[in-house]
Design a protein around this motif. Structure first.
Motif, PDB file in Angstrom:
ATOM      1  N   GLU A 332      31.318 -12.976  32.352  1.00 55.71           N
ATOM      2  CA  GLU A 332      31.007 -12.853  33.776  1.00 55.71           C
ATOM      3  C   GLU A 332      30.594 -11.433  34.145  1.00 55.71           C
ATOM      4  O   GLU A 332      29.701 -11.229  34.960  1.00 55.71           O
ATOM      5  N   TYR A 371      21.504 -15.243  44.330  1.00 53.54           N
ATOM      6  CA  TYR A 371      21.741 -13.800  44.339  1.00 53.54           C
ATOM      7  C   TYR A 371      21.391 -13.253  45.727  1.00 53.54           C
ATOM      8  O   TYR A 371      20.353 -12.616  45.919  1.00 53.54           O
ATOM      9  N   ALA A 382      24.647  -9.768  38.768  1.00 55.94           N
ATOM     10  CA  ALA A 382      24.590 -11.178  38.362  1.00 55.94           C
ATOM     11  C   ALA A 382      23.186 -11.562  37.908  1.00 55.94           C
ATOM     12  O   ALA A 382      23.021 -12.347  36.961  1.00 55.94           O
ATOM     13  N   ARG A 385      22.671 -10.115  34.399  1.00 57.96           N
ATOM     14  CA  ARG A 385      23.552 -10.872  33.491  1.00 57.96           C
ATOM     15  C   ARG A 385      22.957 -12.235  33.169  1.00 57.96           C
ATOM     16  O   ARG A 385      22.831 -12.620  31.995  1.00 57.96           O
ATOM     17  N   ASP A 386      22.583 -12.975  34.188  1.00 58.97           N
ATOM     18  CA  ASP A 386      22.126 -14.356  33.979  1.00 58.97           C
ATOM     19  C   ASP A 386      20.759 -14.419  33.320  1.00 58.97           C
ATOM     20  O   ASP A 386      20.512 -15.297  32.476  1.00 58.97           O
ATOM     21  N   GLY A 390      22.987 -14.777  30.009  1.00 55.45           N
ATOM     22  CA  GLY A 390      23.214 -16.185  30.300  1.00 55.45           C
ATOM     23  C   GLY A 390      22.076 -17.056  29.825  1.00 55.45           C
ATOM     24  O   GLY A 390      22.286 -18.108  29.208  1.00 55.45           O
ATOM     25  N   PHE A 411      31.828 -19.535  28.799  1.00 54.83           N
ATOM     26  CA  PHE A 411      31.668 -18.499  29.828  1.00 54.83           C
ATOM     27  C   PHE A 411      33.012 -17.795  29.950  1.00 54.83           C
ATOM     28  O   PHE A 411      34.000 -18.396  30.378  1.00 54.83           O
ATOM     29  N   ASP A 413      35.420 -15.545  31.708  1.00 55.92           N
ATOM     30  CA  ASP A 413      35.604 -15.080  33.088  1.00 55.92           C
ATOM     31  C   ASP A 413      37.057 -14.671  33.303  1.00 55.92           C
ATOM     32  O   ASP A 413      37.652 -14.938  34.345  1.00 55.92           O
ATOM     33  N   LEU A 505      27.125 -25.073  34.567  1.00 55.04           N
ATOM     34  CA  LEU A 505      27.387 -23.679  34.890  1.00 55.04           C
ATOM     35  C   LEU A 505      26.361 -23.163  35.894  1.00 55.04           C
ATOM     36  O   LEU A 505      25.145 -23.278  35.688  1.00 55.04           O
ATOM     37  N   GLN A 506      26.843 -22.591  36.986  1.00 57.49           N
ATOM     38  CA  GLN A 506      25.958 -22.113  38.059  1.00 57.49           C
ATOM     39  C   GLN A 506      25.473 -20.699  37.744  1.00 57.49           C
ATOM     40  O   GLN A 506      25.926 -19.708  38.313  1.00 57.49           O
ATOM     41  N   ASN A 507      24.527 -20.622  36.836  1.00 59.30           N
ATOM     42  CA  ASN A 507      24.008 -19.326  36.417  1.00 59.30           C
ATOM     43  C   ASN A 507      22.492 -19.211  36.571  1.00 59.30           C
ATOM     44  O   ASN A 507      21.879 -18.287  36.026  1.00 59.30           O
ATOM     45  N   TYR A 509      20.210 -20.996  35.280  1.00 58.52           N
ATOM     46  CA  TYR A 509      19.485 -21.165  34.025  1.00 58.52           C
ATOM     47  C   TYR A 509      18.124 -21.825  34.237  1.00 58.52           C
ATOM     48  O   TYR A 509      17.110 -21.368  33.695  1.00 58.52           O
TER      49      TYR A 509
END
Length: 546
Positions: A332, A371, A382, A385-386, A390, A411, A413, A505-507, A509
């Protein structure tokens, strides 16, 4: 074949066991490489500082890795070998670890195994450090907990920095394939070949080898999966916080922003004051390393047509990578300890939103939902990172899953007081002491991990998951949730205060994959690093892209 010298028993027969018996017994392994003497204690055998190749010094500097002939006598494997020459991290960095024993003669590996191993699964650990630093013998990578779980851990060194990755036209001219660079990758391949030839002598199974790494080590895992020279040397892969970036080509750059590797080597030689390779080979390894770092040289693996045949994303899209089960994930707080990866922040929310709308165009609303401008610092961390870690982790898992291969996403976290108070919740690398069970052996500036039952339980679960994946490709842990395959539900394991199985996963993608797809459709447009407020304007929709 293994011979154990039980000196303590012999001394007891002489009536002097209490006064003179050593704490460790010796174990001699008769391997194809030669006889090797290690130690065994508490059911764990250690063989440290084993050379797996000839020293890359003198005329062997910047040449492909050369195997060692079988040595005579017994090799004393009681201490880890030197770390490869590298620049030191800043003393205030959480990653600062002093390695006083450094040398260009550094192609060593350490083996930690159950002392009674018989056809045991093997995990080959590739350390991180931006291809600039690190060593396989770092205490944080100790393999005792894996040995307790029946796994043999082999941790390796490989050439770093300019000594490991510099390409140059003169070096290419020396090569029958007319290529240069990628020496660190060649070292990793040679280490894997050494494991194939020798690990059965230590009780390991050469037909059950998992490659694993974190950060640049995880990136190396991807290159090994993609390399035609390496695919037959392993059977599973673990990738922790990899980054699948746009790669330089050896001599003809397709990307204006990414110089080719040979011209970069010519530039570097000029920075070092060397007119040719002979003069470079006459310089000390320490001088080259320090001056190259000060000049801004950044090591990268390049497309050379032999060890790496194309961009990683293209190789994976074509299904040309090793078709093996993978376990991959990221953290994370990847960017909390790597603020250098962030661009300058806009002055206010309005400026932030304007930049995003100009760059992401019809994707801007999706981007801002993920974001938002309401917390620019967190949104920017974030985003990076993503879009880097990610996207890479999930793309790797999705690529294998699309071929029907068991694949597992995680993930990390998890926070604890010292890290959270320092603003480093689940930072880059934070999972490693949990995945190795080495929470008391972290670098000196690492946020202290409390010695509580809760932290130990999380570590035990991660060790069990990792070990069972190495053993049979299915991560399982006692008294912990079943880890579902990624498949169509995008299942993943969240490592929070304890493991929790989740889906979807809420990233972002899908967003980052869509953006990358459009960028890749434009010749000469790189697709990595430049994200968020410094992203290239979104290209128009291309065939097969959203």
């Amino acid at each position: 074949m293994i011979r154990i010298a039980l000196f303590s028993a012999a001394l007891c027969l002489l009536g002097s066991c209490e006064a003179t018996a050593p704490s460790n017994d010796e174990m001699i392994v008769e391997a194809p490489a030669g006889d090797i003497r290690g130690t065994t204690a508490g059911g764990t055998a250690r063989f440290l500082g084993i050379p797996y190749a000839q020293a890359p010094i003198g005329d062997l500097r910047w040449r492909p890795t050369v195997p060692l002939p079988r040595w005579e006598g017994v090799y004393e494997a009681s201490a880890s070998g030197a770390a490869c020459v590298q620049p030191s991290a800043p003393e205030h960095s959480i990653y600062y670890t002093p390695y006083p024993n450094q040398s260009e003669d550094c192609l060593f590996l350490d083996i930690t195994a159950p002392s009674d191993a018989r056809s045991a699964p093997v995990m080959v650990w590739i350390h991180g450090g931006s291809l600039l630093g690190g060593t396989g013998s770092d205490p944080m990578y100790d393999g005792a907990e894996y040995a307790d779980r029946g796994i043999i851990l082999v941790s390796i060194n490989y050439r770093l920095g300019a000594l490991g990755y510099m390409a140059h036209p003169e070096l290419s001219a020396e090569s029958p394939e007319n290529i240069s660079g990628n020496y660190g990758l060649m070292d990793q391949i040679q280490a894997l070949e050494w494991v194939q030839d020798n690990i059965s002598a230590f009780g390991g199974n050469p037909n059950n080898v998992t490659i694993a790494g974190e950060s640049a080590g995880a990136l190396s895992v991807l290159y090994l999966m993609a390399s035609p020279e390496a695919k037959e040397l392993f059977h599973r892969a673990i990738s922790q916080s990899a980054y699948m970036v746009t790669m330089p080509e050896l001599r003809n750059s397709s990307f204006p922003d990414i110089p080719a590797s040979e011209p970069t080597g010519v530039w570097l030689a000029g920075q070092l004051g060397a007119g040719n390779v002979a003069e470079l080979r006459a310089m000390s390894a320490e001088d080259i390393t320090l001056r190259a770092t000060k000049a801004g040289y950044y090591p990268q693996i390049s497309i050379d047509g032999k060890y790496v045949t194309g961009q990683l994303v293209d190789i994976f899209d074509k299904g040309q990578q090793a078709q093996i089960p993978v376990l991959a994930g990221y953290n994370e707080g990847e960017i909390r300890s790597l603020p250098i990866l962030l661009p300058p922040a806009p002055d206010n929310a309005a400026s932030y939103e304007e930049e995003i709308r100009q760059r992401y165009i019809e994707f801007a609303d999706r981007f801002l939902d993920l974001y938002p401008a309401s917390d620019i610092p967190e949104s920017m961390k974030a985003t990076t990172r993503d879009a880097i870690y990610g996207w890479t982790a999930e793309r790797l898992v999705a690529s294998q899953a699309n071929s029907g291969i068991p694949s597992f996403l995680y993930f990390f976290d998890h926070g604890y007081p010292a890290a959270d108070e320092a603003g480093l919740h689940a930072f880059h690398g934070a999972e490693m002491p949990f995945a190795f069970g080495t929470m008391s052996s972290v670098p000196p500036n690492w946020p202290e991990i409390p010695a509580t039952a809760e932290e130990q339980a999380l570590s035990d679960a991660m060790l069990d998951y990792w070990a069972s994946f190495v053993r049979d490709g299915a991560p399982q842990a006692d008294e912990a949730p079943d880890w579902q395959q990624y498949d169509q539900h995008r299942a993943y394991m969240a490592f929070e205060d304890s493991p929790v199985g989740r889906v979807n996963l809420q990233n972002g993608y899908a967003l980052h994959e869509a953006v990358t797809c459009r960028r890749r459709a434009i010749p000469g447009l790189a697709w990595s690093w430049n994200v968020g407020v410094i992203a290239y304007p979104l290209p128009e929709r291309a065939p097969d892209c959203e």
